[in-house]
Structures are given as C-alpha cells and as structure tokens.
Motif scaffolding. Structure first.
Motif, short mmCIF file in Angstrom:
data_model
loop_
_atom_site.label_atom_id
_atom_site.label_comp_id
_atom_site.label_asym_id
_atom_site.label_seq_id
_atom_site.Cartn_x
_atom_site.Cartn_y
_atom_site.Cartn_z
N SER A 1 1.30 -0.84 -0.32
CA SER A 1 0.31 0.01 0.05
C SER A 1 1.02 1.16 0.15
CB SER A 1 -1.43 -0.21 1.16
OG SER A 1 -0.20 0.17 2.34
N THR A 2 0.64 2.31 -0.73
CA THR A 2 0.96 3.50 -0.56
C THR A 2 -0.17 4.88 0.26
OG1 THR A 2 0.36 4.32 -2.58
CG2 THR A 2 2.49 3.31 -2.58
N HIS A 3 0.66 5.64 1.37
CA HIS A 3 0.30 5.98 2.35
C HIS A 3 0.97 7.85 1.65
CE1 HIS A 3 -1.57 7.69 6.09
NE2 HIS A 3 -2.41 8.44 4.73
N TYR B 1 -4.36 4.75 -1.49
CA TYR B 1 -4.24 3.30 -0.64
C TYR B 1 -4.21 2.18 -2.16
CZ TYR B 1 -5.41 5.59 3.12
OH TYR B 1 -4.70 5.30 4.83
N ARG B 2 -2.96 1.67 -2.19
CA ARG B 2 -3.44 0.18 -3.19
C ARG B 2 -2.82 -1.02 -2.20
NH1 ARG B 2 -1.07 1.25 -9.12
NH2 ARG B 2 -2.26 -1.03 -9.69
N SER B 3 -3.20 -1.96 -2.84
CA SER B 3 -3.06 -3.85 -1.94
C SER B 3 -3.65 -4.40 -2.67
CB SER B 3 -3.50 -3.44 -0.84
OG SER B 3 -3.05 -4.98 -0.17
N THR C 1 -6.15 -4.96 3.01
CA THR C 1 -6.67 -3.56 2.48
C THR C 1 -8.07 -4.10 4.14
OG1 THR C 1 -6.63 -4.94 0.35
CG2 THR C 1 -8.84 -4.03 0.52
N ILE D 1 -7.23 -1.68 6.67
CA ILE D 1 -7.34 -0.67 5.57
C ILE D 1 -8.16 0.67 5.42
CG2 ILE D 1 -6.38 1.36 3.88
CD1 ILE D 1 -4.46 -0.36 3.07
#
Length: 328
Positions: free
Chosen positions: A2-4, A15-17, A23, A26
């Motif tokens: 994930s990115t934040h 967010y990416r996952s 997930t 988050i």
C-alpha cells in the motif's frame, strides 16, 4: 503493498493493495471493523482507494478489483453515502435486499445493518459524515430536537436532480481537496464546505428535513384537508374525483385544491396517485396477491404500464418485478 501520503487535517491518501488482510485493515481504519471475503478466490484482488478527510467529512473513490463480500454488520456513529460509478453492489440493508448501481446510490445511518457484495468492476464514490454534527445541524435548521438518526431513504435515484446535484457538490469538494489538501487546514474554508454539504444533504436527499417538514405540515392540516386525506386512504380502490372529495368534506373543489397545494405540496389527485402507488407496492410484496405486475398495477388504476414502471423505479429505486420477486 500500500502507499499512503498524508496531509494533516486533509489526510489525503492513496492506497493500493493485493493482500486481503491488509486491505481489510486499511478500510477498517477509515470506516469501521468488518469482515472482508473474496467470493471468487481465483481472482486477484486489486484494491485501489483515494481518500481525503475534511473535519467531520471524509471522501473516497475506491474499488476492490474483484468480487468481494463486505460485512460491517451494524454501522457506528456516522452516515454513509455510497455512489457506484461503475459496476454494482447487491446489498442487504436491515434485512431488505437492494441493488446499488450507477443509477442508484445508497444512504446508511447509525445502527443500520449492512452487508455488501461488490462486483469486480464496482468503483464507488463514498462520503462519510459524523453523526453528531449532522444531527446538530438538523436541529438548527428545523428547530426540532432529534428523536433519533435522520431517516434518509436507503436507496435513491441518481436521475433525480437534487440528488445528482448533492453528489456533484460533494465530488467537487473531494476534487478540490485532492488538488490542494491544505484547504482542510483552513478553518473558514473547512466550515464553509461542511455547512454547505450538511445543509444540502438534509434538504435535498430523500428522508432528511423533507420528512420532518411533511410531518409538521400534517400536524397543522386544516380539517377539510385532513378529512379528504383520511377519505382517500379509506377508499383508495374506488373511483374518486376532486368533486367527489369536495362533496364528502363539504368545501369547494378550489378550496380543497388550494389546501392540498399549501399544506401537502401536491394536488389532491397527485396525492391519490402516490397513495395508490404505495398500495401497489404493498400488493407486490404480498405473496397472497396475484403474481402479475400488470394485474396489480391496473387494479390500482395504472393502465400505462411503461409510465407506471418508470414512476415506480423513481420512487422506490427498483422495478416493480424486482419488488414482486423479493416478496415471493
């Protein structure tokens, strides 16, 4: 993975996952604890979520990229507006099956029971607003103490102008926060946005202040309007005209018409049509009634079946045959 990236009050984040547990954690941090399951284990999860917070509001555009079942159970102390942009969500709201799609948004309040089934191509714009400030604002606007959560309609038609306008307004605020997250740190700007969104949410979305206004109007109804309303409820399956109603309650047709317009916001015949639409819905849900939309519609005076279906969907958020299927 994930990115934040966060920005103080605005807390703008991407967010990416592809991991199911990550997930769930988050999404739980943004909304509430819930169960998350993939309904087709062969598919690869591709969770993407753009999120921004502004005071008592938060905004998201999100999707899972796979068929998933989301079960928060009972919602906490917040309201949730979900607007599918693509795909669909077969949901269960307080025991009632509903389908949300790009033509139908859903609104959920504190204590609402909720289960969702997102399609793999489902992407949603989601707005969360905290309960306490929205209900304080409702009291300030209406002058009435709250007796419970605001009773927004669970499924709303995005073709209705006021609903579409509120969604567009909220999307505009979300877009501005993405362009400049620091806006959420400016108290005057933040307050202006929050007040605008709460006022229009309560005024434009079905079941907000509109419902309270209608209740207040009914408490103040003149005798002849209340008598005509009661007569229509008791004889809605009979051939009624304005002349018939006026004769029954002892006023002129013009007086009756003006009374309905002033206190109920509709003509007597429109009120009767809406009442018959409610009765038709009741029969569609009743397994003891004929298993025919046509027979039920015509019994209640709806002979233009295409128009009946269109008006029914606009009012209840689903087609007549979908209501009948749920009742069988």
């Amino acid at each position: 993975m994930s990115t934040h990236t966060a920005h103080s009050q605005g807390q703008s984040a991407l967010y990416r996952s592809s991991d199911l547990d990550e997930t769930r954690r988050i999404v739980a941090g943004i909304y509430c604890e819930h169960r998350l399951d993939q309904t087709r284990s062969r598919d690869r999860l591709d969770y993407r979520h753009v999120h921004a917070r502004m005071g008592d509001f938060s905004f998201s555009q999100m999707g899972y990229g796979a068929d998933v079942r989301v079960e928060p159970g009972t919602l906490g102390q917040f309201y949730l507006v979900q607007v599918p942009l693509t795909g669909g969500d077969r949901m269960c709201v307080d025991g009632v099956a509903l389908t949300s799609d790009p033509l139908h948004a859903s609104i959920h309040g504190p204590g609402s029971g909720l289960g969702m089934n997102w399609s793999a191509d489902c992407s949603k714009f989601v707005v969360r607003v905290e309960r306490a400030p929205l209900e304080r604002h409702s009291v300030a606007l209406s002058g009435r103490e709250a007796k419970g959560p605001v009773g927004f309609r669970s499924l709303v038609d995005l073709q209705e102008v006021t609903i579409r306008s509120w969604v567009a307004t909220a999307q505009h605020v979300f877009a501005e926060l993405q362009r400049n997250p620091a806006l959420a740190d400016e108290p005057l700007v933040r307050t202006q946005f929050e007040q605008m969104l709460m006022t229009t949410m309560l005024s434009w979305l079905p079941g907000g202040l509109e419902a309270q206004v209608q209740q207040d109007r009914r408490m103040l109804l003149p005798r002849h309007v209340k008598a005509a309303e009661d007569y229509m409820r008791a004889h809605s399956d009979q051939a009624l005209t304005v002349d018939t109603l006026a004769h029954e309650v002892g006023v002129s047709g013009r007086t009756l018409f003006e009374g309905f317009r002033k206190f109920l916001g509709v003509s007597p015949m429109r009120y009767l049509r809406d009442l018959r639409m409610e009765r038709a819905r009741h029969d569609l849900l009743d397994p003891a009634q004929p298993r025919s939309v046509t027979l039920i519609a015509t019994h209640w005076g709806f002979y233009q079946l295409g128009r009946f279906a269109s008006d029914y969907r606009r009012r209840f958020g689903e087609q007549p045959h979908e209501t009948m299927a749920r009742g069988r």
